[in-house]
Design an enzyme around this catalytic site. Structure first.
Site, PDB file in Angstrom:
ATOM      1  NE  ARG A 177      -8.975  32.411 -47.634  1.00  0.00           N
ATOM      2  CZ  ARG A 177      -8.391  31.387 -47.014  1.00  0.00           C
ATOM      3  NH1 ARG A 177      -8.997  30.799 -46.001  1.00  0.00           N
ATOM      4  NH2 ARG A 177      -7.203  30.958 -47.405  1.00  0.00           N
ATOM      5  CG  ASP A 178      -5.444  39.942 -47.295  1.00  0.00           C
ATOM      6  OD1 ASP A 178      -5.960  40.484 -46.289  1.00  0.00           O
ATOM      7  OD2 ASP A 178      -4.224  39.994 -47.535  1.00  0.00           O
TER       8      ASP A 178
END
Length: 306
Positions: A177-178
């Site tokens: 997610r990052d």
């Protein structure tokens, strides 16, 4: 995802620091620490963000140099303690992959501070020392008015894709997610490695009610970077699920940035991302295979991405 890569020639108990007047334990530089039975001299802090600090350290008996990440959370914040311990657990679980920063050991203990609520809980992660990020590497090319060769681009991209693919292969899958250049670090042996697992989601997030969608929006805002955020993260009401395709989108943003040294959707990424609206620089000189891969990774519909 594997087929798309193939098309462009790729295969897929510590001594504490003293407290500051403001209540937070002071800089650990020059402190001697014991972590998992090994003794370290902390040399200097070289990165800081939120409740985390990263130091260079050296083992006293062997002179082995490492990075030491210190995560500090107030002792009365059980939720934050759980998040720090969860990050350490996930990193340990993934650490055997060649494109993940190696975690050697960890320690959780109380750090004394002048606080009425009992101080801080400290989590220390001892990791391999990687001093240069991909973001710094890209910025150096921008400043020098040069660019990475396609071989260099694909080497960095393949390393990140391999690490993300390994996360996705877990049961249940782990969603980073990052994914972004700041979270890819160059190891001393020249291998790019993924780091920072504090934003990881375990399994696909499915939202069936307005309350679940509202919680998801808050979670996305906290754990993702807007310029790499997939369309389904911007509009949780339209898609109702966030999973592995969100990381694939971020890989597309990363590949575009490696090739062209700019972001595909700019700083105001929401509407361009939702519309899949990006352009290629004129006379860009990149191969047709790489351009095609970017377009496949940046498809608006999650189920159409590799």
């Amino acid at each position: 995802m594997r087929k798309a890569l193939k098309d462009v020639g790729l295969s897929s108990g510590a001594k504490q620091g003293s407290a500051t007047a403001g209540g937070r334990p002071s800089d650990l530089s020059r402190a001697t620490l014991s972590v998992a039975g090994r003794h370290w001299l902390v040399e200097e802090m070289f990165a800081e963000g939120g409740m985390a600090r990263v130091y260079k350290a050296r083992e006293l008996s062997t002179s082995t140099r490492v990075a030491m990440k210190q995560m500090l959370v107030p002792a009365d914040r059980q939720d934050a303690q759980s998040e720090a311990e969860r990050e350490a657990d996930l990193h340990a679980r993934l650490s055997d992959h060649p494109n993940v920063v190696t975690l050697f050991s960890r320690d959780v203990s109380r750090a004394e501070a002048h606080r009425s609520d009992g101080g801080f809980v400290q989590t220390l992660l001892v990791m391999e020392l990687c001093e240069r990020s991909l973001a710094q590497h890209i910025n150096a090319h921008v400043e020098a008015k040069t660019r990475m060769t396609e071989e260099e681009v694909l080497k960095a991209f393949a390393a990140c894709s391999s690490a993300v693919g390994y996360m996705h292969s877990q049961t249940p899958p782990l969603i980073h997610r990052d994914v972004k250049p700041e979270n890819l670090l160059l190891a001393p042996d020249g291998i790019w490695k993924l780091c920072d697992f504090g934003s990881v989601a375990v399994g696909e997030l499915v939202m069936n009610t307005p309350m679940e969608r509202a919680r998801a929006e808050t979670d996305v805002g906290k754990n993702t970077t807007p310029t790499y955020r997939a369309p389904e993260m911007w509009d949780v009401f339209r898609w109702g699920a966030i999973g592995k395709p969100a990381d694939v989108w971020a890989l597309g943003c990363l590949l575009y940035q490696l090739c062209f040294q700019r972001l595909p959707f700019g700083a105001e990424a929401k509407m361009p991302a939702l519309n899949g609206s990006y352009s290629l620089p004129s006379g860009h000189g990149r191969s047709a295979g790489v351009v095609r891969l970017i377009s496949e990774l940046l498809r608006v519909e999650p189920n159409e991405r590799p």
